[in-house]
Design a protein around this motif. Structure first.
Motif, PDB file in Angstrom:
ATOM      1  N   GLY A 130      40.480 -25.108   8.282  1.00 57.55           N
ATOM      2  CA  GLY A 130      40.744 -25.574   6.925  1.00 57.55           C
ATOM      3  C   GLY A 130      39.556 -25.440   5.992  1.00 57.55           C
ATOM      4  N   SER A 131      38.369 -25.864   6.426  1.00 58.43           N
ATOM      5  CA  SER A 131      37.190 -25.787   5.558  1.00 58.43           C
ATOM      6  C   SER A 131      36.821 -24.342   5.241  1.00 58.43           C
ATOM      7  N   ALA A 132      37.002 -23.444   6.215  1.00 57.84           N
ATOM      8  CA  ALA A 132      36.730 -22.022   5.970  1.00 57.84           C
ATOM      9  C   ALA A 132      37.747 -21.432   4.991  1.00 57.84           C
ATOM     10  N   ALA A 133      39.002 -21.913   5.063  1.00 61.61           N
ATOM     11  CA  ALA A 133      40.023 -21.447   4.125  1.00 61.61           C
ATOM     12  C   ALA A 133      39.700 -21.902   2.712  1.00 61.61           C
ATOM     13  N   VAL A 134      39.154 -23.108   2.571  1.00 64.51           N
ATOM     14  CA  VAL A 134      38.721 -23.584   1.257  1.00 64.51           C
ATOM     15  C   VAL A 134      37.605 -22.682   0.722  1.00 64.51           C
ATOM     16  N   ARG A 166      36.233 -27.063  -4.741  1.00 62.33           N
ATOM     17  CA  ARG A 166      36.826 -27.271  -3.422  1.00 62.33           C
ATOM     18  C   ARG A 166      38.061 -28.171  -3.531  1.00 62.33           C
ATOM     19  N   GLU A 167      38.030 -29.105  -4.476  1.00 60.11           N
ATOM     20  CA  GLU A 167      39.206 -29.952  -4.685  1.00 60.11           C
ATOM     21  C   GLU A 167      40.389 -29.116  -5.173  1.00 60.11           C
ATOM     22  N   ASP A 168      40.129 -28.191  -6.099  1.00 65.84           N
ATOM     23  CA  ASP A 168      41.190 -27.298  -6.580  1.00 65.84           C
ATOM     24  C   ASP A 168      41.718 -26.429  -5.441  1.00 65.84           C
ATOM     25  N   ALA A 169      40.811 -25.994  -4.569  1.00 68.20           N
ATOM     26  CA  ALA A 169      41.216 -25.143  -3.442  1.00 68.20           C
ATOM     27  C   ALA A 169      42.136 -25.902  -2.493  1.00 68.20           C
ATOM     28  N   VAL A 170      41.849 -27.190  -2.276  1.00 67.34           N
ATOM     29  CA  VAL A 170      42.713 -27.999  -1.413  1.00 67.34           C
ATOM     30  C   VAL A 170      44.102 -28.129  -2.028  1.00 67.34           C
ATOM     31  N   MET A 171      44.175 -28.376  -3.344  1.00 69.92           N
ATOM     32  CA  MET A 171      45.471 -28.492  -4.021  1.00 69.92           C
ATOM     33  C   MET A 171      46.237 -27.174  -3.949  1.00 69.92           C
TER      34      MET A 171
END
Length: 350
Positions: free
Chosen positions: A41-45, A57-62
């Motif tokens: 997950g963190s690498a995908a972000v 990173r918050e936008d990437a999670v959304m």
């Protein structure tokens, strides 16, 4: 508006393709357990931020959650977590692995029951009996003919119902691994009524590999011929009964109905149409599409046990560790002399 939605869909499709190409997908291990072809997950972000598709990173999670929840691009390896900026493993979902509706080359969309209906409804003149569309049996797949035979009328409500609980031209999941060996299911469920659906969804929700087999209509008696239609019918009956029995109360409140209780009439055709509409409106909760999104592999066909640990459906052999037989029951006539010779009806009569 339509053009805007089309552009938005294309934008997400482009992001999804870039995302699939950019993340590091490989076999990984956690607590001595191996997970095939997954990403972190963190690498995908990192990938979404570095590619410019997300500013933070918050936008990437959304964005990642939209790709997972709305476009069903990927899921947590055991379906325990939503997408997070953490060291959690996720896997891409192959659209063929859980079953899907075939693509209609003529319309450019997936098949619907409306594609096999002819002719369409026509406007009625006064005194004319209603007519409904009829199925084109020559065009319908052989494994779907029995559904068209039992469902009447095939109006817009029943077609919506069938599109959800027995889609036409359903493609079964790819039931073999990349090396050709058959998969091992943690659970095979035969019957997609209330018991079968709860068993399948609950097991898939804790990460089990689940196959659900249904020959008729998902939702079983409750949705199709039992709880839902019966309560809708009882509601209409109660309204008519209360109106006819409350004339004195209405009069006391200053309300009158010209003609009294006899003026309260029931249009049974409208009552039945309402039943079909209500059933269609809630049928998505029991739909094949919903259960594939929950992680269940859906097969439409008649399942039979081939051995203590295998079930055969549509010519495919499914291996399993556990099985649930949730085939339900049917109404039967009591042993009363002469009853069989009478015109008897049950809740599942056409």
């Amino acid at each position: 508006m339509a053009d805007h939605l089309s552009d938005l869909q294309q934008s997400f499709s482009d992001i999804a393709e870039a995302f699939k190409a950019g993340v590091d997908v490989r076999d990984r291990q956690y607590h001595l357990k191996n997970y095939k072809q997954c990403f972190v997950g963190s690498a995908a972000v990192d990938c979404l931020v570095d590619s410019g598709h997300a500013e933070t990173r918050e936008d990437a999670v959304m964005l990642g959650r939209a790709l997972a929840d709305q476009f069903f691009l990927f899921e947590h390896v055991t379906r325990d977590h939503e997408f997070k900026d953490e060291h959690l493993f996720y896997r891409f979902i192959d659209e063929k692995e859980r079953g899907k509706v075939s693509h209609n080359q003529a319309t450019g969309k997936t098949f619907q029951w409306a594609d096999f209906i002819s002719p369409p409804e026509t406007a009625l003149t006064e005194g004319q009996l209603p007519t409904f569309p009829q199925p084109d049996f020559d065009a319908i797949s052989k494994k779907d003919v029995h559904i068209a035979c039992q469902m009447s009328p095939l109006d817009e409500h029943n077609r919506t119902l069938l599109d959800n609980v027995h889609p036409p031209n359903w493609e079964d999941p790819e039931s073999s691994k990349g090396d050709g060996t058959p998969p091992m299911y943690d659970l095979v469920v035969i019957g997609a009524g209330t018991g079968g659906l709860v068993s399948a969804a609950g097991s898939a929700g804790v990460g089990a590999k689940v196959a659900l087999i249904e020959d008729n209509l998902m939702g079983g008696d409750c949705l199709n011929v039992g709880c839902v239609p019966s309560k809708a019918l009882i509601h209409s009956a109660n309204l008519a009964h209360r109106l006819r029995g409350d004339m004195d109360h209405l009069a006391d409140a200053g309300i009158s109905i010209a003609g009294g209780a006899d003026a309260v009439s029931v249009d049974f055709g409208k009552v039945m149409e309402r039943i079909r509409r209500i059933r269609a409106e809630i049928s998505h909760h029991d739909s094949a599409q919903r259960f594939t999104k929950l992680g269940v592999e859906v097969y439409f066909g008649r399942g039979r046990f081939a051995s203590e640990r295998t079930v055969e459906v549509n010519g495919k052999v499914l291996h399993f560790r556990k099985a649930v037989i949730a085939t339900g029951g049917y109404p039967s006539l009591i042993n009363m002399k002469g009853l069989k010779e009478l015109h008897s009806m049950a809740n599942n009569s056409k």
